[in-house]
Design a protein around this motif. Structure first.
Motif, mmCIF file in Angstrom:
data_model
loop_
_atom_site.group_PDB
_atom_site.id
_atom_site.type_symbol
_atom_site.label_atom_id
_atom_site.label_comp_id
_atom_site.label_asym_id
_atom_site.label_seq_id
_atom_site.Cartn_x
_atom_site.Cartn_y
_atom_site.Cartn_z
ATOM 1 N N LEU A 742 0.847 -1.199 0.000
ATOM 2 C CA LEU A 742 0.000 0.000 0.000
ATOM 3 C C LEU A 742 0.880 1.245 0.000
ATOM 4 C CD1 LEU A 742 -2.652 -1.182 2.641
ATOM 5 C CD2 LEU A 742 -2.751 -1.358 0.155
ATOM 6 N N GLU A 743 1.694 1.371 -1.023
ATOM 7 C CA GLU A 743 2.618 2.507 -1.109
ATOM 8 C C GLU A 743 2.210 3.518 -2.178
ATOM 9 O OE1 GLU A 743 6.596 1.228 -1.708
ATOM 10 O OE2 GLU A 743 6.746 0.128 0.170
ATOM 11 N N GLU A 744 1.868 3.038 -3.361
ATOM 12 C CA GLU A 744 1.537 3.934 -4.466
ATOM 13 C C GLU A 744 0.076 4.369 -4.365
ATOM 14 O OE1 GLU A 744 3.101 5.350 -6.820
ATOM 15 O OE2 GLU A 744 5.050 4.344 -6.968
ATOM 16 N N PRO A 745 -0.204 5.652 -4.189
ATOM 17 C CA PRO A 745 -1.601 6.105 -4.040
ATOM 18 C C PRO A 745 -2.482 5.708 -5.224
ATOM 19 C CG PRO A 745 -0.054 7.875 -3.515
ATOM 20 C CD PRO A 745 0.754 6.765 -4.078
ATOM 21 N N GLU A 746 -1.981 5.878 -6.436
ATOM 22 C CA GLU A 746 -2.780 5.576 -7.622
ATOM 23 C C GLU A 746 -3.182 4.109 -7.653
ATOM 24 O OE1 GLU A 746 -2.499 6.292 -12.438
ATOM 25 O OE2 GLU A 746 -0.663 6.065 -11.272
ATOM 26 N N ASN A 747 -2.232 3.218 -7.328
ATOM 27 C CA ASN A 747 -2.525 1.786 -7.366
ATOM 28 C C ASN A 747 -3.498 1.380 -6.265
ATOM 29 O OD1 ASN A 747 -0.750 1.649 -9.488
ATOM 30 N ND2 ASN A 747 0.981 0.995 -8.242
ATOM 31 N N LEU A 776 1.620 5.670 2.755
ATOM 32 C CA LEU A 776 1.671 6.098 1.372
ATOM 33 C C LEU A 776 2.945 6.878 1.061
ATOM 34 C CD1 LEU A 776 -1.923 7.388 0.556
ATOM 35 C CD2 LEU A 776 -0.856 5.290 -0.248
ATOM 36 N N ASP A 777 3.451 6.624 -0.128
ATOM 37 C CA ASP A 777 4.516 7.464 -0.689
ATOM 38 C C ASP A 777 3.805 8.465 -1.592
ATOM 39 O OD1 ASP A 777 6.620 8.639 -1.900
ATOM 40 O OD2 ASP A 777 7.564 6.810 -2.631
ATOM 41 N N VAL A 778 3.620 9.694 -1.107
ATOM 42 C CA VAL A 778 2.711 10.638 -1.756
ATOM 43 C C VAL A 778 3.107 10.895 -3.203
ATOM 44 C CG1 VAL A 778 1.818 12.980 -1.702
ATOM 45 C CG2 VAL A 778 2.086 11.692 0.412
ATOM 46 N N GLY A 779 4.279 11.382 -3.438
ATOM 47 C CA GLY A 779 4.771 11.572 -4.796
ATOM 48 C C GLY A 779 3.943 12.539 -5.609
ATOM 49 N N LYS A 782 -0.592 13.530 -9.744
ATOM 50 C CA LYS A 782 -1.326 12.664 -10.678
ATOM 51 C C LYS A 782 -1.637 11.308 -10.058
ATOM 52 C CE LYS A 782 1.744 13.089 -13.952
ATOM 53 N NZ LYS A 782 2.452 12.951 -15.254
ATOM 54 N N LYS A 783 -0.890 10.916 -9.032
ATOM 55 C CA LYS A 783 -1.145 9.637 -8.369
ATOM 56 C C LYS A 783 -2.048 9.787 -7.153
ATOM 57 C CE LYS A 783 3.131 7.503 -9.956
ATOM 58 N NZ LYS A 783 4.354 6.729 -9.596
ATOM 59 N N VAL A 784 -2.041 10.974 -6.546
ATOM 60 C CA VAL A 784 -2.874 11.192 -5.360
ATOM 61 C C VAL A 784 -4.331 11.367 -5.753
ATOM 62 C CG1 VAL A 784 -3.301 12.749 -3.419
ATOM 63 C CG2 VAL A 784 -0.958 12.143 -4.042
ATOM 64 N N ALA A 816 -0.678 20.452 -14.226
ATOM 65 C CA ALA A 816 -1.544 21.583 -13.883
ATOM 66 C C ALA A 816 -3.002 21.163 -13.725
ATOM 67 C CB ALA A 816 -1.413 22.659 -14.960
ATOM 68 N N GLU A 817 -3.493 20.276 -14.599
ATOM 69 C CA GLU A 817 -4.895 19.883 -14.521
ATOM 70 C C GLU A 817 -5.185 19.124 -13.226
ATOM 71 O OE1 GLU A 817 -8.235 17.363 -17.085
ATOM 72 O OE2 GLU A 817 -6.241 17.741 -17.914
ATOM 73 N N TYR A 818 -4.328 18.164 -12.868
ATOM 74 C CA TYR A 818 -4.541 17.429 -11.616
ATOM 75 C C TYR A 818 -4.354 18.340 -10.400
ATOM 76 C CZ TYR A 818 -4.937 12.808 -13.747
ATOM 77 O OH TYR A 818 -5.378 11.714 -14.438
ATOM 78 N N THR A 819 -3.475 19.319 -10.511
ATOM 79 C CA THR A 819 -3.308 20.271 -9.411
ATOM 80 C C THR A 819 -4.591 21.063 -9.212
ATOM 81 O OG1 THR A 819 -0.932 20.426 -9.856
ATOM 82 C CG2 THR A 819 -1.925 22.203 -8.586
#
Length: 1012
Positions: A742-747, A776-779, A782-784, A816-819
């Motif tokens: 459970l590290e990658e938010p998108e996954n 989580l590794d926020v990163g 686009k993944k959050v 920019a769009e995901y932000t």
């Protein structure tokens, strides 16, 4: 070792390899995600699935590339890397090194450098000045700075730490071979020694895996291994060996000019093969230049060594080379031999002998690097000799060559220098075999131009064309003739190379034949009748090359390909069948019935042939092949094979009575260790008629999926859900919620969505019970955002708020769009102060990669941001978006929408000043888009500001340089000729060289002579 013991040892090595890889990752504190990220920065990027399978005992052994990539990404030290490589090699099937066996072209020598000795390793003997007792073969060795570099580079490979190829370059007779002999005598006197004789022998040696760690590979005069037939294969194999196996020592010598310069020439040269150049530029290859002269200080040390050793040969060489520093050359007698040659015919050498030596040097000067035959040399020498000096005896060439290679004539007079150094030396591939000749290096390097000038050009080219049989050498001569303007000769040589077996490409032939002489239809038919190929792939390439040259040529070549293909070789059948289908001639191969004749050895290729037969409508042949496949139940472990069998059972004549039992058995035993895509395709195909087998396979697949890769688990759930495999989805989900990372938010978001869409509310709760937000590794933003959407879909506002507030400081604003989406969500749950801070950060930091994203973020900042945030974003966007690009109009509209007039004016002025404005206005798309968007004023401003482009005057047509028909080999312009007229040209060539046939091996006097 018995087969079972061998397999057990490989399995133990594979287990140890995986354990060692896990230890490496653990000791460095790297997660698999870290390795994926770090490998992307190296030259061996790896996916998360690849890494997971490399570490998972249920999957096949990882490739060497994967092991190397993990080691590099984890920063493994050299010793650890060596251990990993050793474990990988031990896990491979088959023995590491085959025992040396008898071979005609390759010799292991007496066993070592020490036992081989200098004479066998071609170290030049220092000639004896006077008669008397013979002392030593070699003089005492004088070490120079390059000897220190040589030992420094070889020592790690001798110690087994690395492998290396050290190449000494320089002029002839400068001590290169002696330096290699001396350093190996010190560092590796007893190591096993390999001495191949040419490139093909080297390729066979490496291909058989006989060169093992601890061995020494001796490549003196390395041009023999880097050019000609087999050179590319040998270079590729040698480079791979050196890069993957430590402890291999390879040494060689090479003239700087022309050989080194030619081999490292840029790629456009036809004489610099890519694999050869890659070997010479590899990090394991080291070039050391050997100076031709001794410095004054070195000459003083030389004289001191000569005095202390009492060796008169060193003293004499020191005195002879005092003026120019070329002491080492004098030690070998090179300058004296050159002086004897330059005295001309009738002095030291008889006219016939001198003419033969001149012929050898002249041919070498053309760049031909294979040994020279008696017939070739005799033809050139005969043309070079004045009529009054031509010998009367029929066997004159053999007698003269014998005298030149042995150093003694029949009457006892000498042709050599100091009873040792000869103008030519003889070569034989095998004992009693045909003899060929080479000129002495020193003569070749110092008299090539003069020798070439004294030989009639037509006789030289006639001889090289008529008496050369090696297809690679013929093609090389064709290139050289073309470079010199001898176009007709180049085409004749290329034709002879093709008929001798060279795989000449149609494009190569077409580009060599001048347009004025082409008869394209006849050329294509000739090519179809004579071209060769090196492999099944090459055969298919030849067919496709001629596809546009007429139906008759294509059909003729297709018939040859079908006639020559090995229909028992399933790999060749599958490639050729596909190519013939593209040309409309697949029935030619089908008529040979490969379905009944080919060996069912490789499941991938067998399944591909079955697929093609089904796809092309040859159902009877497909049924026959399917019946043969069914006899070997091992094929039921191959997913692609079972897939094609399912299709064959549906569309072909009956070949299996009980399909249900067959495919149920296949579903229970098919191999699950490969890629998942073929397995999912098989589930889909089975589902139509054999639902029970499909569900069985899906359940097995759910049990086998690697749970360490969260993205893979989520995508597998999606695929199984789309296929309607509910039970398999449930089983996979039950396994996953307990163990998945459970590290990658998108996954994590994707997995939650899949669980929800499958209706597994209890498993959603179980996964959330593991608190996925904690680790989580926020990163990237686009993944959050996908995780935010997943939590909103679950109506877990508490977790949405927690995720936003926990990540607001660290999330990377790389889109920019995901932000903009993130800011809107934050505004719903965050305190105004937090929202304002993030809005200002977004305006200052977001990555502006496109105007569309700016549009969304500008609207969000207008709604949620503090005063000034939108202005800051606009200032950055005006500088970031390329003026006159597609994003220009979108950004201009965004600025207008938010009343940012100053920034929109600045954007227009940037476009006006941009160097690409003229091109953009000329293409009209920009102006049209502006006017469509209602920005007529801006369009007019840009159109009026664009500078007027004045078309450059067309270059005058330059006349063709020289005659389109090229030159004759005597340098005069060639008369007009055509492709069909070349048959007569070759007949005339045969007439001019008639009578000089190759002697039966062992019958020539020179062939029986033994060089001193």
């Amino acid at each position: 070792m018995q087969a079972g013991d061998d397999a057990s040892a490989r399995a133990e090595a594979l287990t140890a390899l995986r354990e060692r890889l896990r230890e490496v990752l653990g000791s460095r504190g790297y997660t698999r995600k870290d390795i994926v990220r770090r490998s992307g920065a190296s030259r061996i990027p790896l996916s998360a699935t690849t890494i997971s399978q490399a570490l998972n005992d249920r999957h096949p052994a990882p490739t060497l590339r994967t092991v190397t990539g993990i080691a590099q990404a984890a920063e493994a030290d050299p010793e650890t890397y060596r251990q990993l490589l050793e474990l990988w090699h031990r896990s491979r099937p088959g023995p590491d090194v085959a025992a040396p066996g008898p071979c005609a072209d390759v010799s292991a020598g007496p066993g070592s450098v020490q036992l081989a000795g200098p004479e066998l390793l071609q170290v030049q003997q220092a000639p004896f000045l006077t008669a008397g007792p013979v002392t030593a073969f070699l003089t005492p060795y004088y070490a120079r700075p390059h000897d220190i570099d040589l030992e420094r580079l070889l020592a790690p490979a001798v110690d087994g730490v690395t492998s290396c190829f050290v190449l000494l370059t320089g002029d002839s007779s400068t001590g290169k071979t002696r330096a290699l002999f001396e350093v190996l005598l010190r560092l590796a006197p007893q190591r096993r020694l390999w001495r191949p004789t040419h490139a093909g022998a080297l390729a066979d040696l490496l291909g058989d895996g006989r060169v093992a760690p601890g061995d020494v590979l001796w490549l003196n005069e390395a041009q023999r291994f880097l050019h000609g037939d087999g050179a590319e294969e040998a270079a590729a194999a040698l480079r791979e060996l050196l890069l993957t196996r430590p402890g291999v020592v390879v040494v060689g010598t090479l003239w700087t000019f022309p050989y080194w310069e030619e081999f490292v020439r840029p790629p456009q040269s036809v004489n610099a093969p890519s694999h050869v150049r890659a070997l010479l530029e590899a990090p394991v290859t080291h070039r050391i230049a050997v100076p031709a002269e001794l410095t004054p200080a070195q000459q003083a040390e030389w004289r001191s060594l000569a005095l202390s050793s009492g060796d008169s040969r060193m003293g004499q060489a020191g005195r002879a080379g005092a003026a120019d520093g070329r002491v080492v050359q004098h030690l070998s007698g090179g300058p004296e031999l050159l002086a004897a040659y330059r005295m001309g015919p009738g002095a030291h050498f008889t006219p016939a002998e001198h003419a033969l030596v001149t012929a050898a040097i002249a041919v070498r000067h053309t760049g031909r690097r294979v040994p020279l035959s008696e017939e070739l040399l005799a033809h050139i020498a005969d043309a070079a000799l004045p009529p009054r000096l031509r010998p009367a005896r029929p066997g004159w060439a053999g007698e003269a060559l014998t005298a030149l290679v042995t150093g003694a004539r029949a009457d006892g007079r000498r042709t050599d220098i100091r009873n040792s150094l000869t103008a030519l030396f003889a070569l034989r591939d095998t004992a009693g075999g045909p003899t060929t000749y080479e000129p002495a290096d020193y003569l070749q390097q110092n008299s090539a131009e003069a020798a070439a000038a004294s030989v009639p050009g037509p006789a030289l080219w006639d001889a090289m064309t008529a008496f050369t049989t090696d297809p690679a050498v013929l093609m090389d001569l064709s290139y050289k003739a073309d470079q010199q303007g001898f176009t007709k000769q180049a085409v004749v040589l290329m034709r002879r190379a093709t008929t001798a077996g060279y795989p000449t490409r149609w494009g190569t032939l077409l580009s060599t034949v001048p347009v004025e002489t082409r008869e394209r239809e006849e050329m294509a038919l000739w090519t179809a009748s004579h071209t060769s190929w090196e492999s099944g792939w090459d055969m298919c390439a030849r067919l496709l090359e001629l596809a546009g040259e007429g139906a008759e040529a294509t059909l003729r070549l297709a018939e040859r390909a079908v006639e020559e293909v090995d229909v028992s070789d399933v790999k060749e059948v599958t490639h050729l069948l596909r190519t013939l289908r593209d040309l409309g001639h697949e029935s030619l191969l089908i008529d040979r019935d490969p379905a009944a004749l080919m060996r069912l050895s490789k499941a991938d290729f067998v399944s591909d042939v079955l697929w093609q037969l089904l796809e092309y409508g040859y159902t009877a042949h497909a049924a026959r092949l399917a019946g043969r496949i069914l006899a070997d139940r091992a094929f039921l472990e191959h997913p692609a094979m079972v897939l094609e069998l399912v299709v064959a059972h549906r569309v072909c004549p009956p070949w299996c009575e009980d399909g249900k039992a067959l495919f149920s058995a296949a579903a229970s035993r098919v191999d699950l260790s490969g890629d998942i895509e073929p397995l999912l395709s098989l589930v889909k195909e089975l589902k139509e008629e054999y639902a029970e087998a499909a569900h069985l396979l899906a359940l097995r697949l759910a049990d086998a999926i690697d749970l360490w890769d969260t993205e893979f688990v989520a995508s597998s759930l999606y695929e199984l859900r789309e296929l309607g495999m509910a039970a398999a989805c449930r089983r996979l989900a039950q396994r996953a919620v307990l163990l998945v990372e459970l590290e990658e938010p998108e996954n994590v978001g994707w997995l939650l969505d899949e669980l929800r869409w499958c209706g597994f509310d209890d498993l959603v709760a179980e996964l959330l019970g593991r608190d996925p937000l904690a680790g989580l590794d926020v990163g990237s933003v686009k993944k959050v955002v996908p995780l935010l959407w997943a939590l909103q879909g679950l109506e877990r506002g508490d977790l949405v708020r927690r995720l936003l507030l926990n990540s607001v400081r660290d999330v990377a604003l790389d889109d920019a769009e995901y932000t903009a989406i993130y800011l809107d969500e934050l505004a719903r749950v965050g305190r105004p102060r937090t929202v304002r801070r993030f809005a200002l950060r977004a305006a200052d930091e977001v990555l502006l990669s496109g105007a569309a994203g700016v549009l969304f973020l500008a609207r969000s900042l207008d709604r949620e941001g503090p005063p000034g945030a939108l202005d800051r974003l606009a200032r950055r966007a005006v500088l970031a978006v390329e003026p006159c690009s597609h994003g220009f109009v979108t950004l201009l509209r965004t600025l207008r929408e938010h009343g940012l007039t100053a920034h929109s004016d600045a954007l227009i002025e940037r476009a006006v000043a941009h160097r690409g404005l003229s091109n953009a206005v000329r293409r009209k798309e920009l102006l049209s888009a502006l006017r469509t968007a209602g920005e007529t004023e801006a369009a007019d401003r840009l159109e009026s500001a664009a500078p007027v482009v004045v078309a450059a005057p067309a270059d005058p047509v330059k006349p063709r340089a020289g005659s389109p028909y090229g030159l004759e080999t005597d340098g005069t312009p060639a008369a007009p000729w055509t492709w069909s007229g070349l048959d007569a040209v070759e007949a005339q060539l045969a007439s001019r060289t008639r009578g000089r046939t190759a002697p039966t091996p062992g019958t020539s006097p020179a062939a029986a002579a033994t060089p001193r």
